[in-house]
Motif scaffolding. Structure first.
Motif: not given
Length: 92
Positions: A66-87
């Motif tokens: 991740l970029k410096k001083d950036a954060s990303l919620e774990d749920t957003k990451i998992i949702e992106a993977i789900k939307e792509a068709g994976y777990e």
């Protein structure tokens, strides 16, 4: 009643969201080919918080920097993977 139930589920999922910083490792189930890996790479490169993406087909993981001083919620990451068709499972 149904709308209230859905809203409650959505809000409760936000309560458990955990902001991640630095590097994130995600195990991915269902990724079987180079096309799968390429699709996940494109998905995460579109996210403004992500500086680098490394997808390993052999190891079945996604490594995000991740970029410096950036954060990303774990749920957003998992949702992106789900939307792509994976777990996906965060392994940090």
């Amino acid at each position: 009643m149904k709308k209230l139930f859905i809203a409650t589920l959505f809000l409760s999922s936000l309560a458990f969201a955990k902001p991640l910083t630095g590097e994130v490792h995600v195990k991915v189930k269902g990724m079987v080919c180079a096309f799968c890996a390429q699709g996940l790479t494109k998905t995460f490169k579109k996210m403004p918080e992500v500086e680098k993406v490394n997808v390993s087909l052999e190891e079945k993981f996604v490594h995000l920097v991740l970029k410096k001083d950036a954060s990303l919620e774990d749920t957003k990451i998992i949702e992106a993977i789900k939307e792509a068709g994976y777990e996906g499972t965060i392994s940090n």
